[in-house]
Design a protein around this motif. Structure first.
Motif, PDB file in Angstrom:
ATOM      1  N   ASP A  98      27.136   7.414  -5.211  1.00  0.00           N
ATOM      2  CA  ASP A  98      26.911   6.884  -3.989  1.00  0.00           C
ATOM      3  C   ASP A  98      26.671   8.706  -3.025  1.00  0.00           C
ATOM      4  N   GLN A  99      26.988   9.212  -3.109  1.00  0.00           N
ATOM      5  CA  GLN A  99      27.492  10.259  -2.718  1.00  0.00           C
ATOM      6  C   GLN A  99      26.069  11.397  -3.441  1.00  0.00           C
ATOM      7  N   HIS A 100      26.532  11.095  -4.507  1.00  0.00           N
ATOM      8  CA  HIS A 100      25.051  12.417  -5.004  1.00  0.00           C
ATOM      9  C   HIS A 100      23.537  11.783  -5.016  1.00  0.00           C
ATOM     10  N   GLN A 101      23.439  10.213  -5.148  1.00  0.00           N
ATOM     11  CA  GLN A 101      22.515   9.860  -4.480  1.00  0.00           C
ATOM     12  C   GLN A 101      21.831  10.301  -3.579  1.00  0.00           C
ATOM     13  N   GLU A 102      22.705  10.306  -2.021  1.00  0.00           N
ATOM     14  CA  GLU A 102      23.154  10.415  -0.602  1.00  0.00           C
ATOM     15  C   GLU A 102      22.476  12.139  -1.033  1.00  0.00           C
ATOM     16  N   LEU A 103      22.935  12.860  -1.074  1.00  0.00           N
ATOM     17  CA  LEU A 103      23.095  14.109  -1.736  1.00  0.00           C
ATOM     18  C   LEU A 103      21.726  15.099  -1.815  1.00  0.00           C
ATOM     19  N   GLU A 104      21.430  14.316  -2.968  1.00  0.00           N
ATOM     20  CA  GLU A 104      20.045  14.073  -3.506  1.00  0.00           C
ATOM     21  C   GLU A 104      18.361  14.123  -2.331  1.00  0.00           C
ATOM     22  N   GLU A 105      18.333  13.095  -2.062  1.00  0.00           N
ATOM     23  CA  GLU A 105      17.798  12.205  -1.201  1.00  0.00           C
ATOM     24  C   GLU A 105      18.386  13.558   0.516  1.00  0.00           C
ATOM     25  N   PHE A 106      18.750  13.771   0.894  1.00  0.00           N
ATOM     26  CA  PHE A 106      18.841  15.109   2.071  1.00  0.00           C
ATOM     27  C   PHE A 106      18.435  15.879   1.469  1.00  0.00           C
ATOM     28  N   LYS A 107      18.538  16.667   0.066  1.00  0.00           N
ATOM     29  CA  LYS A 107      18.035  18.565  -0.834  1.00  0.00           C
ATOM     30  C   LYS A 107      16.191  17.696  -0.407  1.00  0.00           C
ATOM     31  N   GLU A 108      15.811  16.391  -1.127  1.00  0.00           N
ATOM     32  CA  GLU A 108      14.411  15.988  -1.071  1.00  0.00           C
ATOM     33  C   GLU A 108      13.720  16.413   0.268  1.00  0.00           C
ATOM     34  N   ARG A 109      14.579  15.824   1.184  1.00  0.00           N
ATOM     35  CA  ARG A 109      14.224  15.592   2.662  1.00  0.00           C
ATOM     36  C   ARG A 109      13.631  17.045   3.334  1.00  0.00           C
ATOM     37  N   ILE A 110      14.919  17.692   3.179  1.00  0.00           N
ATOM     38  CA  ILE A 110      14.942  19.673   3.521  1.00  0.00           C
ATOM     39  C   ILE A 110      13.516  19.823   3.068  1.00  0.00           C
ATOM     40  N   ARG A 111      13.192  19.771   1.697  1.00  0.00           N
ATOM     41  CA  ARG A 111      13.000  20.386   1.410  1.00  0.00           C
ATOM     42  C   ARG A 111      11.103  20.022   0.671  1.00  0.00           C
ATOM     43  N   LYS A 112      10.711  18.478   1.661  1.00  0.00           N
ATOM     44  CA  LYS A 112      10.106  18.255   2.086  1.00  0.00           C
ATOM     45  C   LYS A 112       9.545  19.089   3.627  1.00  0.00           C
ATOM     46  N   GLN A 113      10.401  19.077   4.291  1.00  0.00           N
ATOM     47  CA  GLN A 113      10.379  19.060   5.042  1.00  0.00           C
ATOM     48  C   GLN A 113      10.460  21.120   5.383  1.00  0.00           C
ATOM     49  N   ARG A 114      10.404  22.750   4.624  1.00  0.00           N
ATOM     50  CA  ARG A 114      10.276  23.198   4.327  1.00  0.00           C
ATOM     51  C   ARG A 114       8.634  22.821   4.128  1.00  0.00           C
ATOM     52  N   GLU A 115       8.093  22.410   3.192  1.00  0.00           N
ATOM     53  CA  GLU A 115       6.878  23.207   2.329  1.00  0.00           C
ATOM     54  C   GLU A 115       6.265  22.723   4.052  1.00  0.00           C
ATOM     55  N   GLU A 116       6.326  22.119   4.616  1.00  0.00           N
ATOM     56  CA  GLU A 116       5.728  20.721   5.731  1.00  0.00           C
ATOM     57  C   GLU A 116       5.437  22.094   6.266  1.00  0.00           C
ATOM     58  N   LYS A 117       6.703  23.235   7.170  1.00  0.00           N
ATOM     59  CA  LYS A 117       6.713  23.921   8.244  1.00  0.00           C
ATOM     60  C   LYS A 117       5.444  25.925   7.178  1.00  0.00           C
ATOM     61  N   ILE A 118       5.925  25.797   6.111  1.00  0.00           N
ATOM     62  CA  ILE A 118       5.765  26.146   5.240  1.00  0.00           C
ATOM     63  C   ILE A 118       3.598  26.533   5.400  1.00  0.00           C
ATOM     64  N   LEU A 119       3.162  25.435   5.070  1.00  0.00           N
ATOM     65  CA  LEU A 119       2.156  24.791   4.824  1.00  0.00           C
ATOM     66  C   LEU A 119       1.475  24.657   6.266  1.00  0.00           C
ATOM     67  N   HIS A 120       1.979  23.921   7.465  1.00  0.00           N
ATOM     68  CA  HIS A 120       1.793  24.012   9.098  1.00  0.00           C
ATOM     69  C   HIS A 120       1.390  25.855   9.141  1.00  0.00           C
ATOM     70  N   ALA A 121       2.574  26.777   8.925  1.00  0.00           N
ATOM     71  CA  ALA A 121       2.411  27.595   9.332  1.00  0.00           C
ATOM     72  C   ALA A 121       0.999  28.681   8.454  1.00  0.00           C
ATOM     73  N   ALA A 122       0.811  28.143   7.605  1.00  0.00           N
ATOM     74  CA  ALA A 122      -0.004  29.031   6.564  1.00  0.00           C
ATOM     75  C   ALA A 122      -1.529  28.662   7.272  1.00  0.00           C
ATOM     76  N   GLN A 123      -1.568  27.289   7.502  1.00  0.00           N
ATOM     77  CA  GLN A 123      -2.515  26.750   8.441  1.00  0.00           C
ATOM     78  C   GLN A 123      -3.267  26.798   9.147  1.00  0.00           C
ATOM     79  N   GLN A 124      -2.342  27.822  10.576  1.00  0.00           N
ATOM     80  CA  GLN A 124      -2.951  28.460  10.976  1.00  0.00           C
ATOM     81  C   GLN A 124      -2.692  29.703  11.693  1.00  0.00           C
ATOM     82  N   SER A 125      -2.096  30.731  10.188  1.00  0.00           N
ATOM     83  CA  SER A 125      -3.039  31.686  10.166  1.00  0.00           C
ATOM     84  C   SER A 125      -4.195  32.227   9.610  1.00  0.00           C
ATOM     85  N   SER A 126      -5.031  31.288   9.120  1.00  0.00           N
ATOM     86  CA  SER A 126      -5.661  31.107   8.743  1.00  0.00           C
ATOM     87  C   SER A 126      -6.565  30.877   9.473  1.00  0.00           C
TER      88      SER A 126
END
Length: 75
Positions: A47-75
């Protein structure tokens, strides 16, 4: 009256520890209460491994969204 009080006291003093000992040594109670509570506090590693992988995926998506949002604002 004094004898009845002493008999009541002695019965009470002996009954409580014997009852607690009997309750604490019930195998079904131990499995239902203690083991389930322990599993709630410390889940198995699967259960811990599954929860850790889900947490990593959420953080990765948040970072991608933040980078995409920053890129759209600078364009």
């Amino acid at each position: 009256m004094e004898v009845k009080l002493e008999v009541f006291r002695m019965t009470h003093y002996l009954t409580f520890p014997v009852a607690m000992f009997w309750i604490a040594n019930q195998a079904e109670w131990f499995e239902d209460y203690v083991i389930q509570h322990k599993r709630g506090l410390w889940p198995p590693e699967e259960d811990q491994h599954q929860e850790l992988e889900e947490f990593k995926e959420r953080i990765r998506k948040q970072r991608e969204e933040k980078i995409l949002h920053a890129a759209q604002q600078s364009s």
